[in-house]
Design a protein around this motif. Structure first.
Motif, mmCIF file in Angstrom:
data_model
loop_
_atom_site.group_PDB
_atom_site.id
_atom_site.type_symbol
_atom_site.label_atom_id
_atom_site.label_comp_id
_atom_site.label_asym_id
_atom_site.label_seq_id
_atom_site.Cartn_x
_atom_site.Cartn_y
_atom_site.Cartn_z
ATOM 1 N N ASP A 269 -4.237 10.429 1.760
ATOM 2 C CA ASP A 269 -3.757 9.904 3.053
ATOM 3 C C ASP A 269 -3.567 11.043 4.046
ATOM 4 O O ASP A 269 -3.883 10.921 5.229
ATOM 5 N N GLN A 270 -3.010 12.139 3.549
ATOM 6 C CA GLN A 270 -2.748 13.279 4.434
ATOM 7 C C GLN A 270 -4.043 13.767 5.079
ATOM 8 O O GLN A 270 -4.109 13.979 6.293
ATOM 9 N N GLU B 291 4.367 8.568 3.494
ATOM 10 C CA GLU B 291 3.626 8.004 2.347
ATOM 11 C C GLU B 291 3.953 8.788 1.078
ATOM 12 O O GLU B 291 4.098 8.220 0.000
ATOM 13 N N GLN B 292 4.021 10.110 1.224
ATOM 14 C CA GLN B 292 4.308 10.958 0.058
ATOM 15 C C GLN B 292 5.674 10.609 -0.543
ATOM 16 O O GLN B 292 5.803 10.414 -1.754
ATOM 17 N N ILE C 281 5.629 7.211 -2.231
ATOM 18 C CA ILE C 281 5.061 7.229 -3.589
ATOM 19 C C ILE C 281 6.120 7.696 -4.591
ATOM 20 O O ILE C 281 6.274 7.124 -5.669
ATOM 21 N N TRP C 282 6.888 8.710 -4.206
ATOM 22 C CA TRP C 282 7.977 9.163 -5.073
ATOM 23 C C TRP C 282 9.009 8.060 -5.295
ATOM 24 O O TRP C 282 9.510 7.876 -6.397
ATOM 25 N N ARG D 112 4.934 15.577 9.568
ATOM 26 C CA ARG D 112 3.758 16.043 8.832
ATOM 27 C C ARG D 112 2.881 14.881 8.380
ATOM 28 O O ARG D 112 3.369 13.832 7.976
ATOM 29 N N ALA D 113 1.571 15.104 8.434
ATOM 30 C CA ALA D 113 0.614 14.067 8.065
ATOM 31 C C ALA D 113 0.946 13.466 6.704
ATOM 32 O O ALA D 113 1.061 14.176 5.716
ATOM 33 N N ALA D 114 1.137 12.153 6.687
ATOM 34 C CA ALA D 114 1.391 11.376 5.461
ATOM 35 C C ALA D 114 2.658 11.777 4.714
ATOM 36 O O ALA D 114 2.793 11.535 3.516
ATOM 37 N N ARG E 215 7.560 5.777 -7.747
ATOM 38 C CA ARG E 215 7.419 6.438 -9.049
ATOM 39 C C ARG E 215 8.750 6.499 -9.793
ATOM 40 O O ARG E 215 8.807 6.266 -10.982
ATOM 41 N N VAL F 254 -5.214 11.358 7.742
ATOM 42 C CA VAL F 254 -4.458 11.494 9.002
ATOM 43 C C VAL F 254 -4.986 12.695 9.788
ATOM 44 O O VAL F 254 -5.237 12.613 10.999
ATOM 45 N N VAL F 255 -5.192 13.792 9.078
ATOM 46 C CA VAL F 255 -5.725 14.999 9.706
ATOM 47 C C VAL F 255 -7.103 14.708 10.322
ATOM 48 O O VAL F 255 -7.373 15.066 11.470
ATOM 49 N N PRO G 251 0.927 13.388 -4.525
ATOM 50 C CA PRO G 251 1.200 12.102 -3.890
ATOM 51 C C PRO G 251 0.798 12.117 -2.410
ATOM 52 O O PRO G 251 1.196 13.008 -1.670
ATOM 53 N N ALA G 252 -0.031 11.159 -2.034
ATOM 54 C CA ALA G 252 -0.482 10.977 -0.652
ATOM 55 C C ALA G 252 -1.372 12.094 -0.122
ATOM 56 O O ALA G 252 -1.556 12.224 1.083
#
Ligand SMILES: Nc1nc2c(ncn2[C@@H]2O[C@H](COP(=O)(O)OP(=O)(O)OP(=O)(O)O)[C@@H](O)[C@H]2O)c(=O)[nH]1
Ligand SMILES: Nc1nc2c(ncn2[C@@H]2O[C@H](COP(=O)(O)OP(=O)(O)OP(=O)(O)O)[C@@H](O)[C@H]2O)c(=O)[nH]1
Ligand SMILES: [Mg+2]
Ligand SMILES: [Mg+2]
Lengths: 294, 306
Positions: B145-146, A137-138, A141-142, A132-134, A145, B149-150, B141-142
């Motif tokens: 960015d998401q 990255e998600q 970030i966690w 899945r897109a990013a 955090r 990307v899309v 979060p992100a």
């Protein structure tokens, strides 16, 4: 609170001195349960049980009835052990998190990491959603955090290989808990479900007991389709526990009663917000109470 | 246990067959099965009740044709009513603005960001538009960015500002950017929010007031259960949205939430999402949706068998 007491009052008034609950009250009960996504089959089951109890223990007061109702619903929910297996042989404790798209897997991982860290355990996250897109990255970030390390590869890489790396790194660094994030997938997609089976198998190459837990995340606002989710994910990965998210909203998440009853998988956590601390251990009584409060 | 409405009806209808006439008495059991099946398909409990009342009126009011058995007539009435309830054929988008502004709204994880991308792709490829995507989710979060990307996947520009924490300002700046750079559609992605979250509902309301969208879309997960009515209504009370998008219909959910939402807000269902890829968007077809809710088209064959 108001709705709750008035519903229970009505219910008890209607059965006071009778050996049978009258139809209007059962209709009300049916409405409360169905509107909480409990589903037709489970609702009928609960109502039948109430009727049986009322027929048996005649002349019920408000309190007994109130109690019976809760007991009957709670009895459908599987027992839940609120702790990690502390067998040292089985270290690291690996939790693989699965579920359909957008239910809250990644967020739940962030919250779980917080929970375990606060218990003094060391944690590592595995970014096995490489699709899945990013998504990476998600999770990254966690990881920042909540200040726990993450093992990741680049987008599009093999999720099983990420999971393998994560478990291996945990073994090497003597980490207590491994949390593996996986991409959201609908349970009717065979290839994607097979991918989960593969992730599981590959982790077992590093530690035989992995994963200690397969946590299926269900969105609390999901309706009857959650049954099929539980069924298919269980078939592919032998789900051992459930987390129900987004219960801070108006949805009641009643579908888990039937799921827990049918699959004997306990609900372990509930998500009640988007912050790191918005995770609670599941409490049957509190959950059941929420059906009768508005 | 039956696993779809057709089977249930088929069974319940045995009661009707042989009677030759639909009466209050012989229709009751059938309607109960219809209601249960609708609830099992996640149609809201109260709406399913009202619906079966309507069906009953229609059934009792009509003379049974000699050629049709009462049971078959019932099935046809159910299907027709359901289709009608879900509205006419797919309605388009209002793209008359300069630029046209489209605002996404919905609960957490419903598919807003993905749909923003799909819609941009659709408008670019099928409608020869030049869309701009706007990253208006400053919380998840992100999220930014998401969307980037899309945007890259479909080769559409994404406007974002990681320093700015106010989505109203981001949206305003994005629109100005669109105007001076020849974009004719601006699609604003927003953070997921609960309808009872007053702060965030106020925020989206303020975006709405400021940008005055041509289209505000409510994006909802097709797997949603009984709560769909509450959420759909609460968002509509605040945004008076123009259309509904049902996502994740590539799953095996019946999607009864579609009926609940349509009944409670009476807004057109415009698009459906059928996958994670950027091409997985379809316009909404009421009759197909009715078939799905009733059990994947089996009812039609049931009628045809008659
Ligand atoms: N209100 C609320 N929002 C939640 C909760 N859990 C997750 N969310 C939100 O739901 C959305 C989706 O969460 P994710 O953790 O990205 O879900 P996911 O299952 O990892 O999604 P995919 O990886 O895309 O399948 C995000 O906006 C989260 O902030 C919760 O308990 N309450
Ligand atoms: N199978 C399938 N997945 C979808 C569809 N639409 C979105 N998704 C997936 O659902 C998940 C959530 O989608 P997002 O677009 O991130 O949802 P969102 O509403 O922007 O989420 P938040 O910003 O956290 O509120 C992602 O895993 C998407 O890939 C669809 O039509 N079918
Ligand atoms: Mg995720
Ligand atoms: Mg989003």
């Amino acid at each position: 609170e108001k709705t709750k007491s008035s519903f229970l009052n009505k219910l008890s008034k209607a059965v006071a001195g009778k050996s049978k609950v009258d139809a209007a009250v059962l209709d009300d009960l049916e409405e409360v349960l169905i509107s909480s996504d409990v589903g037709v089959a489970t609702t009928i089951k609960i109502i039948d049980r109430i009727e049986d109890r009322v027929a048996k223990d005649k002349y019920l007061g408000t309190e007994e009835l109130n109690k019976i109702l809760r007991e009957e619903i709670a009895s459908l929910l599987a027992e839940n052990e609120h702790k990690l297996d502390d067998d040292d042989e089985k270290k690291p404790y690996v939790i693989m998190v699965v579920g359909v798209n957008g239910v809250g897997k990644t967020t739940t991982i962030g919250k779980l990491a917080t929970l375990f860290k606060n218990q003094g355990l060391s944690v590592v996250l595995g970014a096995a959603d490489t699709f899945r897109a990013a998504a990476v990255e998600q999770l990254d970030i966690w990881s920042k955090r909540v200040e726990v390390p993450i093992v990741k590869q680049k987008m599009g890489s093999d999720p099983a290989s990420v999971a393998y790396d994560t478990v291996q790194s945990a073994v090497k660094k003597n980490v207590d808990v491994v949390l593996i994030d996986t991409a959201g997938r609908l349970h009717n997609k065979v290839n994607l479900m097979n991918e989960l089976t593969k992730i599981k198998r590959v982790m077992q190459k590093v530690v035989k007991h992995a994963p200690n837990e397969v946590l299926l995340v269900l969105d609390g606002s999901t309706g009857q389709n959650a049954f099929e989710q539980a069924k298919q994910f269980t078939a592919a990965t032998e789900v051992t526990s459930l987390a129900v998210t987004k219960l801070d909203g108006t949805a009641k998440g009643g579908v888990v009663i039937g799921i827990s009853d049918q699959f004997k998988v306990p609900v372990k956590y509930i998500g009640i917000g988007e912050k790191a601390t918005d995770l609670q251990l599941f409490d049957k009584q509190v959950f059941v109470d929420s059906f009768f409060s508005q | 246990m039956f696993d779809n409405l057709s089977d249930k009806l088929d069974n319940a209808l045995h009661l009707l067959k042989g009677h030759g006439q639909i009466t209050e008495v012989n229709v009751a059991e059938t309607l109960k099965e219809v209601r249960r099946a609708l609830v099992d398909a996640d149609v809201n409990y109260k709406i399913a009740k009202t619906f079966t009342d309507t069906v009953k009126e229609k059934a009792l009011g009509q003379n049974v044709l000699k050629t049709l058995k009462p049971g078959d007539l019932m099935v046809k009435i159910v299907k027709d009513e359901l289709t009608e309830l879900m509205g006419g054929d797919a309605e388009g988008l209002d793209l008359s603005g300069h630029p046209s502004i489209i605002l996404m709204s919905g609960l957490q994880g419903s598919g807003k960001t993905t749909f923003s991308g799909k819609l941009a792709n659709f408008l670019k490829k099928k409608k020869a538009k030049n869309p701009l995507l706007v990253a208006g989710d400053v919380y998840r979060p992100a999220a930014i960015d998401q969307l980037h990307v899309v945007g890259e996947q479909i080769d559409v520009e994404v406007f974002s500002d990681k320093e700015e924490k106010n989505p109203v300002k981001i949206s305003e700046r994005a629109i100005a950017h669109a105007k001076s750079n020849g974009f004719d559609v601006v699609i604003i992605d927003t953070a997921g929010r609960l309808a009872i979250d007053e702060v965030l509902m106020k925020e989206i309301s303020s975006i709405h007031h400021t940008v005055k969208p041509n289209e505000t879309l409510f994006v909802v997960d097709a797997m949603t259960g009984q709560d769909a009515v509450n959420t759909a209504k609460a968002f509509n009370d605040v945004l008076d949205y123009d259309g509904v998008v049902l996502t994740k219909l590539d799953g095996d959910t019946r999607g009864g939430a579609a009926i609940s939402i349509k009944s409670v807000v009476d807004k057109p269902l415009k698009f459906i999402g059928t996958g994670e890829k950027m091409e997985a968007l379809d316009v909404f077809h009421p009759s197909r949706m009715a078939d799905r809710i009733l059990g994947m088209g089996d009812v039609v064959s049931l009628v045809e068998r008659a």
